[in-house]
Design an enzyme around this catalytic site. Structure first.
Site, short mmCIF file in Angstrom:
data_model
loop_
_atom_site.label_atom_id
_atom_site.label_comp_id
_atom_site.label_asym_id
_atom_site.label_seq_id
_atom_site.Cartn_x
_atom_site.Cartn_y
_atom_site.Cartn_z
N GLU A 177 55.75 48.18 38.36
CA GLU A 177 54.62 47.22 38.32
C GLU A 177 54.64 46.26 39.51
OE1 GLU A 177 52.41 43.93 35.41
OE2 GLU A 177 54.46 44.52 34.96
N LYS A 214 51.98 50.55 36.94
CA LYS A 214 51.15 49.51 36.30
C LYS A 214 50.60 48.64 37.43
CE LYS A 214 51.01 45.93 32.75
NZ LYS A 214 51.52 45.46 31.46
#
Length: 296
Positions: A177, A214
Site C-alpha cells: 500500500e 492497495k
C-alpha cells in the site's frame, strides 16, 4: 488447504475488503467519529476495548456477509481478541466466509523526499508466525507519497516490495500500500512515477509469486488497468484516503477491475449511540453502496 480456498475466494469472489485496522495512532479519531470521546477512556487498554466493541458490532451484523464482503483487514490487537467466543480471524473465516488480513506495519517515519516510508518492523517474522496460527491469508502495510519526488517514490516502493518478499516467504499474501495523498497538488505526477516503479518491482518478483496492491483512487480513470491485468498481481484494491464514501464510490466506478478496501468511508455514519436496528441499517447501506461500486 485454507490458504488455497482463500486465494480462490479473493481471486474469483465478488465484493470488497473492509479495512478495520486502525491502530494506536488512528484509533482515537476512529472512536471519536463513532461517538466515543477521549473522556470515555483513560488508557490504551480501555481504548482498544472500545474499538474492539465497535468492530465486533460490525462483524456480527447479519448484513456483514460474504455475499458482499470478501475480506477484512485486522489490527494485531483485533486478531488476538475474540468475536462470539472465537478468535476474530477464525470467526470471520469459519462463521462468515470472509478472508482475514493482518496490518503489519508499525506506522510511518518522518516525512523526507516528499514521502513517508514505513518505520522499521522489528520481529516481523514472529508476527507473521503468529498470524499463521490463525486462518490469516495476507497482510497489509502502508507508506504515503506527497510529492512526485523520483528518489522518494522509489524508496517507498522498494521498501514495500522488500518486506512483501519476506511476507511471501512465510506463505502469506502481502497487500502493498503506497498511498498517494489525495491532497497532493501534483497527485497525477505522483501516480505516473508510482506506476512505473511498481511495474519495475513486479518484474523482479519470481514468476510464481503474486502480491495485492492497495492504491489511492487515481486522477485518470482506468489508470491502473495495466496493474489490474498483471499476472503477478492478485487484486488491486482502492483506499478511500479521506474521500467521502459518495466521492470514493463515484471514483471507484470509473476504475473497473479495482475493488474497494475502505476504512473511514466504510464506517462513515456509524455511531455507538445508534440502536441495533439503526446501526444495522446504516452499515447495510454502506456495504451495499461500496459493493455496487466494486462490482463495476
Amino acid at each position: 488447504m485454507e490458504y488455497d480456498k482463500q486465494l480462490q475466494r479473493i481471486k474469483n469472489g465478488s465484493g470488497f475488503i473492509a479495512a478495520l485496522d486502525q491502530s494506536g495512532g488512528s484509533t482515537p479519531k476512529a472512536l471519536e467519529t463513532y461517538g466515543v470521546s477521549s473522556d470515555d477512556y483513560d488508557n490504551d487498554e480501555a481504548m482498544f476495548d472500545l474499538v474492539h466493541e465497535m468492530r465486533a458490532r460490525i462483524m456480527t451484523c447479519d448484513c456483514f456477509d460474504s455475499e458482499r464482503v470478501l475480506g477484512a483487514i485486522l489490527f494485531e490487537d483485533t486478531m488476538e481478541r475474540e468475536v462470539n467466543g472465537k478468535s476474530t480471524a477464525n470467526y470471520l473465516w469459519e462463521d462468515k466466509n470472509i478472508v482475514p488480513f493482518l496490518k503489519v506495519d508499525k506506522g510511518l517515519a518522518e516525512q523526507m523526499s516528499g514521502v513517508q516510508v514505513m518505520k522499521p518492523i522489528p520481529n516481523l517474522d514472529l508476527l507473521l508466525d503468529k498470524a499463521k496460527n490463525y486462518p490469516v491469508f495476507g497482510t497489509k502495510m502502508r507508506s504515503v507519497i506527497y510529492e512526485p519526488n523520483v528518489d522518494g517514490i522509489e524508496l517507498v516502493v522498494q521498501q514495500q516490495f522488500d518486506v512483501a518478499k519476506q511476507i511471501i516467504s512465510k506463505g502469506l499474501m502481502p497487500i502493498v500500500e503506497p498511498e498517494v495523498n489525495i491532497d497532493s497538488t501534483q497527485k497525477h505526477e505522483c501516480e505516473l512515477l508510482l506506476k512505473t516503479d511498481i511495474l519495475r518491482n513486479l518484474e523482479r518478483l519470481s514468476d510464481e509469486h503474486q502480491v495485492m496492491l492497495k492504491l489511492t483512487l487515481p486522477e485518470e480513470a482506468g489508470f491502473y488497468q495495466e496493474l489490474i491485468d498483471h499476472p503477478k498481481v492478485l487484486k488491486v484494491v482502492a483506499l478511500s484516503g479521506g474521500y467521502s464514501r459518495t466521492d470514493a464510490c463515484a471514483k471507484l466506478k470509473q476504475n473497473p477491475g479495482m475493488i474497494a478496501s475502505f476504512s473511514r468511508a466504510f464506517t462513515e455514519g456509524l455511531s455507538k449511540q445508534q440502536s441495533d436496528s439503526e446501526f444495522a441499517e446504516t452499515i447495510n447501506a454502506s456495504i451495499e453502496e461500496i459493493y455496487e461500486a466494486s462490482k463495476v
